[in-house]
Design an enzyme around this catalytic site. Structure first.
Site, PDB file in Angstrom:
ATOM      1  N   GLU B 449     -12.365  14.858  -4.909  1.00 52.76           N
ATOM      2  CA  GLU B 449     -12.696  14.419  -6.277  1.00 52.76           C
ATOM      3  C   GLU B 449     -11.705  14.955  -7.300  1.00 52.76           C
ATOM      4  O   GLU B 449     -12.089  15.355  -8.406  1.00 52.76           O
ATOM      5  CB  GLU B 449     -14.119  14.866  -6.657  1.00 52.76           C
TER       6      GLU B 449
HETATM    7  C1  LIG Z   1     -13.309  16.258   3.485  1.00 47.29           C
HETATM    8  C2  LIG Z   1     -12.707  15.293   2.521  1.00 47.29           C
HETATM    9  C3  LIG Z   1     -13.467  14.228   2.053  1.00 47.29           C
HETATM   10  C4  LIG Z   1     -12.896  13.283   1.211  1.00 47.29           C
HETATM   11  N1  LIG Z   1     -13.623  12.174   0.853  1.00 47.29           N
HETATM   12  C5  LIG Z   1     -13.005  11.164   0.186  1.00 47.29           C
HETATM   13  C6  LIG Z   1     -13.657   9.935  -0.040  1.00 47.29           C
HETATM   14  O1  LIG Z   1     -14.813   9.757   0.333  1.00 47.29           O
HETATM   15  N2  LIG Z   1     -12.988   8.938  -0.660  1.00 47.29           N
HETATM   16  C7  LIG Z   1     -11.712   9.104  -1.079  1.00 47.29           C
HETATM   17  O2  LIG Z   1     -11.167   8.176  -1.629  1.00 47.29           O
HETATM   18  N3  LIG Z   1     -11.063  10.265  -0.889  1.00 47.29           N
HETATM   19  C8  LIG Z   1     -11.660  11.287  -0.256  1.00 47.29           C
HETATM   20  N4  LIG Z   1     -10.997  12.474  -0.034  1.00 47.29           N
HETATM   21  C9  LIG Z   1      -9.624  12.566  -0.467  1.00 47.29           C
HETATM   22  C10 LIG Z   1      -9.393  13.579  -1.572  1.00 47.29           C
HETATM   23  O3  LIG Z   1      -9.844  13.088  -2.777  1.00 47.29           O
HETATM   24  C11 LIG Z   1      -7.882  13.903  -1.552  1.00 47.29           C
HETATM   25  O4  LIG Z   1      -7.652  14.696  -0.417  1.00 47.29           O
HETATM   26  C12 LIG Z   1      -7.450  14.594  -2.789  1.00 47.29           C
HETATM   27  O5  LIG Z   1      -7.500  13.733  -3.890  1.00 47.29           O
HETATM   28  C13 LIG Z   1      -6.026  15.144  -2.654  1.00 47.29           C
HETATM   29  O6  LIG Z   1      -5.141  14.179  -2.137  1.00 47.29           O
HETATM   30  P1  LIG Z   1      -4.199  14.555  -0.908  1.00 47.29           P
HETATM   31  O7  LIG Z   1      -5.036  15.091   0.156  1.00 47.29           O
HETATM   32  O8  LIG Z   1      -3.371  13.390  -0.609  1.00 47.29           O
HETATM   33  O9  LIG Z   1      -3.306  15.739  -1.431  1.00 47.29           O
HETATM   34  P2  LIG Z   1      -2.034  15.615  -2.350  1.00 47.29           P
HETATM   35  O10 LIG Z   1      -2.263  14.665  -3.437  1.00 47.29           O
HETATM   36  O11 LIG Z   1      -0.861  15.409  -1.499  1.00 47.29           O
HETATM   37  O12 LIG Z   1      -2.000  17.062  -2.974  1.00 47.29           O
HETATM   38  C14 LIG Z   1      -1.457  18.213  -2.305  1.00 47.29           C
HETATM   39  C15 LIG Z   1      -1.301  19.331  -3.318  1.00 47.29           C
HETATM   40  O13 LIG Z   1      -0.403  18.939  -4.351  1.00 47.29           O
HETATM   41  C16 LIG Z   1      -0.978  19.078  -5.633  1.00 47.29           C
HETATM   42  N5  LIG Z   1      -0.536  17.990  -6.489  1.00 47.29           N
HETATM   43  C17 LIG Z   1      -0.471  16.682  -6.199  1.00 47.29           C
HETATM   44  N6  LIG Z   1      -0.031  15.988  -7.252  1.00 47.29           N
HETATM   45  C18 LIG Z   1       0.192  16.851  -8.234  1.00 47.29           C
HETATM   46  C19 LIG Z   1       0.631  16.746  -9.581  1.00 47.29           C
HETATM   47  N7  LIG Z   1       0.910  15.564 -10.128  1.00 47.29           N
HETATM   48  N8  LIG Z   1       0.731  17.863 -10.308  1.00 47.29           N
HETATM   49  C20 LIG Z   1       0.410  19.056  -9.787  1.00 47.29           C
HETATM   50  N9  LIG Z   1      -0.015  19.226  -8.527  1.00 47.29           N
HETATM   51  C21 LIG Z   1      -0.130  18.135  -7.762  1.00 47.29           C
HETATM   52  C22 LIG Z   1      -2.457  19.008  -5.391  1.00 47.29           C
HETATM   53  O14 LIG Z   1      -3.193  19.659  -6.406  1.00 47.29           O
HETATM   54  C23 LIG Z   1      -2.593  19.689  -4.040  1.00 47.29           C
HETATM   55  O15 LIG Z   1      -2.670  21.066  -4.219  1.00 47.29           O
HETATM   56  C24 LIG Z   1     -11.570  13.446   0.781  1.00 47.29           C
HETATM   57  C25 LIG Z   1     -10.835  14.547   1.208  1.00 47.29           C
HETATM   58  C26 LIG Z   1     -11.381  15.462   2.080  1.00 47.29           C
HETATM   59  C27 LIG Z   1     -10.539  16.594   2.554  1.00 47.29           C
END
Ligand SMILES: Cc1cc2nc3c(=O)[nH]c(=O)nc-3n(C[C@H](O)[C@H](O)[C@H](O)COP(=O)(O)OP(=O)(O)OC[C@H]3O[C@@H](n4cnc5c(N)ncnc54)[C@H](O)[C@@H]3O)c2cc1C
Lengths: 249, 603
Positions: B449
């Site tokens: 989220e």
């Molecule tokens: C158990 C679980 C359940 C989930 N359920 C859902 C779901 O039901 N539906 C859904 O759509 N998604 C879901 N998600 C996805 C979740 O919302 C994403 O994992 C999350 O938004 C982060 O995206 P990412 O994993 O690609 O990490 P990334 O976006 O790659 O982020 C990696 C790191 O980089 C940082 N970062 C990225 N961009 C920036 C920026 N612009 N500035 C500063 N820092 C940055 C982040 O804060 C993080 O620390 C789920 C994830 C998990 C682990």
């Protein structure tokens, strides 16, 4: 067929009760209260009889403080049709409750009264029996099964030796044991519906009943603390201790 | 046995003493309610959570969902728990009578849901995702979409999901690639992969309603070209019954650190595994206008994020109650003043350091619970307050507080879980005690989220300056009011002074950060800003609780211990936590560039 279900408001079974500092009773201020679990079984049984088309009306009745209304609302949410509160702030003892219920019985003329075999607060196990005696009607206590047919109730009772099945003529009093049924969980929509069901408020005087306590509580104390266990060297010592110290064999 | 899910006394304190929830009953929407109906709903929730959700929390962790011959296998208890939940009507607890709901205020509904999150956060995720999805449709769907999809969801027949993330696009939703191709009949076909989808596949419900973000080819680039679609697992027949399987394939399950009972899936839309209507492509229906998908989703974020914050809170809360019980029962060592080995050992709660850990937990979890319910109440105000200004102001304040309601519990209630393990010593590190699971489960909440970092950017970059800082001004006014009341009492006067100073520092810091004229530098320390801001908000929450407690004590309450506990927790926050913000503000005001200037090559 009309069923009357008396319910009692008691300290919730999850609460660890504490004796009041002045030893006059147990602490009830700010303690979670709920329906006596045996009475919940009684309400459930009555509602099931109604759902099965055997009963036509289920009336819940409670005696005590105004707050017993909440307990009656629970009964209504489970499925009772209407409720009666006999309101009093006098401490009620089983005989007084039985007299009040007898008066309600005479007013309502139910075919069956189902109530818990005992309340988990004072564990008296008396009200149902006293009510039977006051009304001169048959009683079947500790029920684990109730079958209504042809103006009679066939009731399976949990007795020391096992199960006993008896047949009693209606109107009659049945007290519930734990295995009679598993009460349902109320639902949110039924909680709202319960609010709209009739709840009548009467006073003991309206019923012409004197509820003055007949028993006097001298003092309430905590049960003795369980003392630490001991290890015994062999079976012979264990048997000797059970015989001579614990005096249980 | 007292519940180790949440203290009912504390829930009652927040709902009735802090928030005067009973006052809501004078509003038309809640006219049928009274404290008695609220209490009955809370009682019921506590029972179902304890009887159906808590018992399989560990088993669910040990038997994570498995993918076997095309089916997802879950332990049976999850299904029974969800049946009990839906049978009781909890899915629609806050919804209109018209939808089979109970029309509870959101603040009360959230308090009910708190029990389920504490008992079993993973099983609870299914209904809470469903409620979120249904709310999205109620707000933006057509009447027909509401009838076909939202109603069955609120009745518990269909479950819902939110499909935003993709393997290559998590934080940056602008970069999603899932494509929606318009068909001649007004419907669409989806093609693309969605990653991390919670509840994406299971056999717990008749159907799964996926709410999917996708791009319609030819639309604007980036976030402005995202639309929202309904894409059901099973297509509906004309009579609403479930029929043909849609072209959505489960490509795999993610194996997680915690929250294991919630299936987490990689879904392939439109890869041709099924051919609904004879052709590949996942049949989907657009919700609302094209290209407004992200805005619609954001609309629902406030509630979802309060939900995440509440989940984090409740994991911290149940951990705290477990630690408290353990500390009262574990004999170890003797008091510092008396080390006589002939004397019996004392329970570890007798050691000041253990009480420090318990008090820190109490402060974090009770503070977080109050914060989440304060936010839920703002939703109630936004929806039902008498005059328009009050509704708008509640909405503005809510927007500002949402990142905090999500992130603060995710950080500090996780810390509470860590302390709960510490209180258990070596036993806490084993799987014989549940606290390690609470910690693992809770670790997710700072990630999904919107990560901590993304919340921070949202707060500093947008919310704090929205409408020329209007929301911040509103918060300032709330804080001022709380300080004024607290300043009139001996027990709280010092806290009030401290909060006044901290709030002034926060305002100055915000101003300096935005006056810098270098957005990159301003936002470089956004996470620290979020943490500082969160601590000031929490001080406001604790000051309000302390004020109520002081008043009750002055009125000769029958429960002095309860209220003294509240005052002591407030004291802990004001003496141990709030002072940290002074140093944080100093660093922020200096527009420190240590992290900004760090180079990739220097690592
Ligand atoms: C158990 C679980 C359940 C989930 N359920 C859902 C779901 O039901 N539906 C859904 O759509 N998604 C879901 N998600 C996805 C979740 O919302 C994403 O994992 C999350 O938004 C982060 O995206 P990412 O994993 O690609 O990490 P990334 O976006 O790659 O982020 C990696 C790191 O980089 C940082 N970062 C990225 N961009 C920036 C920026 N612009 N500035 C500063 N820092 C940055 C982040 O804060 C993080 O620390 C789920 C994830 C998990 C682990």
């Amino acid at each position: 067929m009309k069923i009357l279900v008396p319910v009692k408001r008691v300290v919730d079974y999850n609460v660890k009760v504490r004796v009041k500092a002045d030893q006059t009773g147990v602490e009830t201020a700010n303690v979670k209260m709920s329906m006596n679990p045996f009475d919940e079984i009684a309400v459930e049984e009555a509602v099931r009889l109604k759902e099965a088309g055997i009963a036509t009306e289920v009336i819940a009745v409670s005696c005590g403080l105004l707050s017993c209304q909440e307990t009656l609302r629970t009964a209504l949410a489970i499925g009772a049709d209407r409720a009666i509160l006999v309101e009093t702030d006098v401490e009620l003892q089983p005989l007084a409750v039985a007299k009040l219920l007898a008066a309600v019985f005479k007013k309502e003329s139910p075919d069956l009264v189902i109530l818990g075999k005992q309340a988990i607060d004072d564990d008296s196990n008396q009200t149902g029996q006293m009510l039977g005696a006051l009304l001169g009607r048959p009683q079947a206590t500790f029920a684990s099964k109730v079958v209504i047919e042809g103006g009679a109730a066939q009731v399976t009772r949990e007795v020391d030796g096992g199960l006993e099945t008896i047949k009693i003529t209606l109107p009659a009093i049945v007290t519930t044991d734990l295995r009679l049924n598993e009460p349902r969980y109320v639902t949110l929509p039924n909680i709202m519906k319960a609010k709209k069901k009739p709840l009548e408020n009467v006073k003991p005087a309206d019923l012409g009943v004197d509820v003055t306590p007949r028993l006097k509580t001298l003092k309430v104390t905590e049960p003795p603390k369980r003392s630490a266990g001991v290890k015994v060297p062999d079976v012979a010592t264990l048997v000797a201790k059970l015989k001579n110290e614990a005096k249980v064999i | 046995m007292t519940s180790k899910l949440v203290s009912r006394r504390d829930l009652d304190f927040v709902l009735y003493e802090l928030l005067d929830t009973a006052a809501l009953c004078s509003r038309a929407r809640f006219a049928d309610h009274s404290r008695a109906t609220f209490d009955a709903a809370l009682d019921l929730s506590g029972r179902i959570a304890a009887d159906f959700f808590a018992p399989h929390n560990r088993r669910s962790d040990e038997h994570e969902p498995m993918f076997e011959d095309g089916h997802v296998r879950l332990i049976a208890e999850i299904g029974s728990a969800l049946k009990a939940f839906t049978d009781a009507g909890l899915m629609a607890a806050g919804h209109d009578y018209e939808y089979g709901g109970m029309q509870l205020p959101l603040s009360v509904a959230k308090a009910c849901f708190a029990y389920f999150k504490a008992a079993n956060v993973a099983t609870a995720a299914y209904p809470f995702l469903t409620i979120g999805a249904a709310n999205l449709l109620l707000a933006h769907g057509s009447k027909e979409q509401i009838d076909s999809y939202a109603r069955p969801m609120l009745a518990g027949r269909f479950f819902g999901t939110m499909c935003l993330s993709e393997p290559q696009a998590g934080s940056s939703l602008a970069d999603i690639r899932t494509r929606a191709e318009a068909q001649g009949d007004g419907s669409y076909r989806l093609f693309g992969n969605k990653m991390w989808i919670s509840g994406g596949e299971h056999e717990l419900s008749e159907n799964i309603v996926h709410l999917v973000l996708a791009k319609i080819p030819g639309g604007p680039a980036g976030a402005k070209g995202i639309s929202l679609f309904i894409c059901p697992k099973l297509l509906l027949r004309a009579d609403g019954s479930t029929g043909e399987r849609n072209d959505i394939a489960l490509a795999g399950l993610n194996h997680k650190m915690g929250y294991r009972g919630t299936t987490n899936t990689l879904l392939n839309f439109g890869e041709g595994a099924q051919k609904p209507g004879g052709a590949a492509g996942a049949v989907a229906y657009r919700v609302g206008e094209a290209h407004q998908g992200l805005a619609y989703m954001c609309h629902m974020m406030n509630e979802a994020r309060i939900g995440v914050g509440l989940g984090a809170t409740m994991l911290g809360y149940t951990g705290y109650l477990h630690a408290l019980e353990y500390a009262r029962g574990r004999p170890q060592g003797r008091p510092a003043a008396n080390r006589n080995p002939a004397d019996p050992q004392v329970a570890i709660i007798e050691h000041a350091d253990v009480r420090r850990m318990l008090l820190a937990q109490k402060t974090y979890v009770e503070g977080a619970l109050a914060l989440n319910l304060v936010c839920a109440r703002l939703v109630d105000e936004q929806d039902t307050a008498q005059d328009k200004t009050a509704r708008e102001q509640a909405g503005l304040l809510l927007d500002l507080l949402t990142p905090v309601a999500k992130s603060w519990p995710s950080q500090w209630c996780l810390e509470a879980n860590s302390l709960a393990i510490q209180v258990h010593g070596g036993y806490g590190y084993t799987r014989d005690y549940p606290v390690e699971q609470f910690y693992r489960d809770n670790r997710l909440n700072a990630i999904h989220e919107g990560t901590h970092g993304i919340q921070a950017l949202d707060l500093l970059g947008r919310k704090a300056v929205a409408q020329r800082g209007m929301a911040l001004t509103l918060l300032g006014r709330e804080i001022e009011m709380a300080c004024k009341e607290a300043g009139a009492r001996r027990e709280t006067v010092l806290f009030a002074r401290q909060l006044g100073e901290a709030a002034a520092r926060m305002a100055l810091t915000t101003e300096k950060l935005h006056a810098a004229g270098d957005p990159e530098r301003t936002l470089a320390n956004a996470s620290l800003y979020l943490e500082m801001f969160g601590h000031v908000v929490m001080a406001w929450i604790w000051l309000r609780q302390a004020t109520v407690a002081a008043r009750q004590l002055a009125d000769n309450t029958q429960e002095p211990d309860f209220y003294r506990g509240k005052l002591q927790a407030a004291a802990y926050f004001f003496r141990w936590e709030l002072p940290k913000t002074a140093q944080w503000c100093e660093l922020l005001q200096s527009l420190d560039a240590t992290t900004l200037e760090m180079q990739d090559a220097w690592f």
